[in-house]
Enzyme design. Structure first.
Site, short mmCIF file in Angstrom:
data_model
loop_
_atom_site.label_atom_id
_atom_site.label_comp_id
_atom_site.label_asym_id
_atom_site.label_seq_id
_atom_site.Cartn_x
_atom_site.Cartn_y
_atom_site.Cartn_z
N ASP A 139 42.48 34.51 30.03
CA ASP A 139 41.59 33.94 31.04
C ASP A 139 40.61 33.08 30.25
O ASP A 139 40.88 32.69 29.11
CB ASP A 139 40.89 35.06 31.84
CG ASP A 139 40.21 34.55 33.10
OD1 ASP A 139 40.91 34.37 34.10
OD2 ASP A 139 38.99 34.32 33.08
N LYS A 189 41.59 43.21 36.32
CA LYS A 189 40.91 42.20 35.51
C LYS A 189 40.14 42.91 34.41
O LYS A 189 39.75 44.09 34.55
CB LYS A 189 39.93 41.39 36.37
CG LYS A 189 39.67 39.99 35.83
CD LYS A 189 40.84 39.05 36.08
CE LYS A 189 40.55 37.65 35.57
NZ LYS A 189 41.66 36.72 35.86
#
Length: 452
Positions: free
Chosen positions: A166, A126
């Site tokens: 995201d 991430k």
């Protein structure tokens, strides 16, 4: 066994002060793994829990860009490469003021197991920055993305680390980052997913997380002899996940009646106007208060009017709830309110939207269905994996083919999660089932590959 897990968690707390959401994610996973660890001591012997909780690599870097006033602006960028035991790191980039190392470690840790469940060969990672795209011009966002990519490009490629979008990172931001990546590296490859359709993107990627969440919900209901048809559904959020959850719910003949954003939530008893929602959020980029100008019978409730310590959207009577906004948006009081109002299913579209106390409450109810995020919202990363496959073969699949493959992946995730819960004597506990199924594949690969 409880002492073993508790001691690991205490050690993690000491080593990661202030990283509450990461510790929360670790707590939820580790305790659900106890039946597996008790059965197979190889995971203790090889110290898999201790190893899997530490990222393989973490990069923090300064991002400087100039705003439209020609002033320098400074932010912190991150990439957490958590685990590559079963494939290249895969996970989104988030641009939001709340981004910090603890948030990204939580998201990257969850991504390990989510990606494992898809059946695709992708690891977990991430990244992001504490940059807020809201209120910025296109030129400011472009300059920020280009500066961000100067550092990120050192890590990524189509076979090492493949970021996606995201919160705060959509097609526009991916485009600016990919352009900078291509200029620096002189490579045109699948190093980013969520690309534009004319330059390597996949059809159905935008819709995938929302669609996947609804597919998973329908699998839960089907197993229970029910369906989504006629169900009144509460949805939180107003980004891609929420928008396409609403869209797929309509396809399944359910009726979504709420959406929410940082300003408040809309309740429309006639069903959310999907076309208007898309216009407000994808084109105009405005708050949901604008919705009632077109639908005066709908009700907008501002955040300032929410009950203390509660999320107002969960006060609406419904049959099923789809938390699709952000972490910890559904707490114990929220789920009690939902349950008392007749809600009998929660399917998570966001990452860890329910608190540990809310999850415990849901699992304690025999008449309640709960789809945990790492299983239910895996559709986005699954379709990113399908985009990687298309890039590698230099082909492009139809919307119908991608959607069909997505549906099959969500069925697979439900099946393996359910069967694993049954294997360990807690049939229907999809938290336990998805955590063990996702962990076991990664942990066995780590053992096979030695102490790295």
């Amino acid at each position: 066994m409880k002492n073993y897990v508790s001691n690991i968690l205490e050690d993690i707390k000491r080593k990661n002060p202030g990283q509450e959401v990461f510790i929360q994610a670790a707590t939820e996973v580790l305790y659900s793994l106890e039946p597996l660890i008790k059965r197979e001591d190889k995971y203790i012997k090889h110290k898999i829990l201790e190893r899997i909780l530490v990222p393989e690599r973490t990069l923090m870097f300064r991002v400087v860009y100039t705003n439209d006033k020609n002033e320098p602006c400074v932010h912190t960028g991150y990439r957490v490469e958590f685990n590559s035991a079963i494939g290249p790191y895969k996970g989104g980039i988030r641009f939001h003021p709340t981004v910090n190392l603890g948030v990204l470690k939580f998201l990257g840790f969850e991504q390990i197991f989510k990606n494992s469940l898809t059946g695709l060969n992708i690891g977990g990672g991430k990244g992001g920055a504490n940059f807020d795209p809201k209120g910025k011009s296109d030129n400011e966002i472009m300059r920020f993305c280009q500066s961000f990519m100067i550092e990120l490009q050192r890590l990524i490629s189509d076979v090492t680390d493949v970021p996606a979008g995201d919160i705060g990172v959509g097609g526009r931001e991916i485009g600016y980052m990919f352009g900078q990546y291509k200029k620096i590296t002189r490579r045109f490859d699948g190093s980013l997913t969520g690309k534009g359709l004319s330059w390597g993107g996949s059809l159905a990627r935008t819709e995938a997380t929302g669609y996947g969440s609804v597919y998973f919900a329908n699998e839960m209901l089907t197993k229970n002899g029910d369906s989504l048809r006629g169900k009144i559904c509460a949805v939180s959020g107003a980004g891609n996940v929420a928008i396409y959850t609403v869209a797929k719910l309509y396809e399944m003949e359910a009726k979504p009646v709420t959406v929410s954003d940082s300003t408040g939530f809309i309740y429309d008893e006639n069903g959310i106007d999907l076309a208007l929602l898309k216009k407000l959020k994808e084109e105009m980029r405005v708050g949901l208060a604008e919705y009632v100008k077109t639908h005066p019978k709908a009700v907008f409730t501002p955040v300032s009017s929410y009950p203390a310590g509660r999320n107002g959207v969960w006060g609406v009577k419904c049959d099923a709830a789809f938390p699709s906004a952000t972490q910890n948006e559904l707490n114990l009081e929220d789920i009690k309110t939902l349950y008392n109002n007749g809600c009998r299913m929660v399917c998570e579209g966001a990452n860890m939207p329910s608190t540990l106390e809310a999850i415990d409450f849901m699992l304690s109810k025999k008449d309640f269905l709960f789809g945990p995020a790492k299983a239910a919202n895996a559709g986005g990363v699954a379709t990113s994996g399908l985009e990687m496959a298309q890039n590698a073969s230099m082909t492009s699949w139809s919307f119908e083919e991608v959607d069909s493959r997505l549906h099959d992946i969500m069925r697979h995730i439900f099946k393996v999660s359910y069967e694993t819960s049954k294997e360990f004597g807690q049939e229907g506990n999809l938290v336990l089932g998805s955590n063990i199924a996702g962990f076991r594949k990664v942990a066995d690969a780590m053992i096979d590959q030695g102490y790295l």
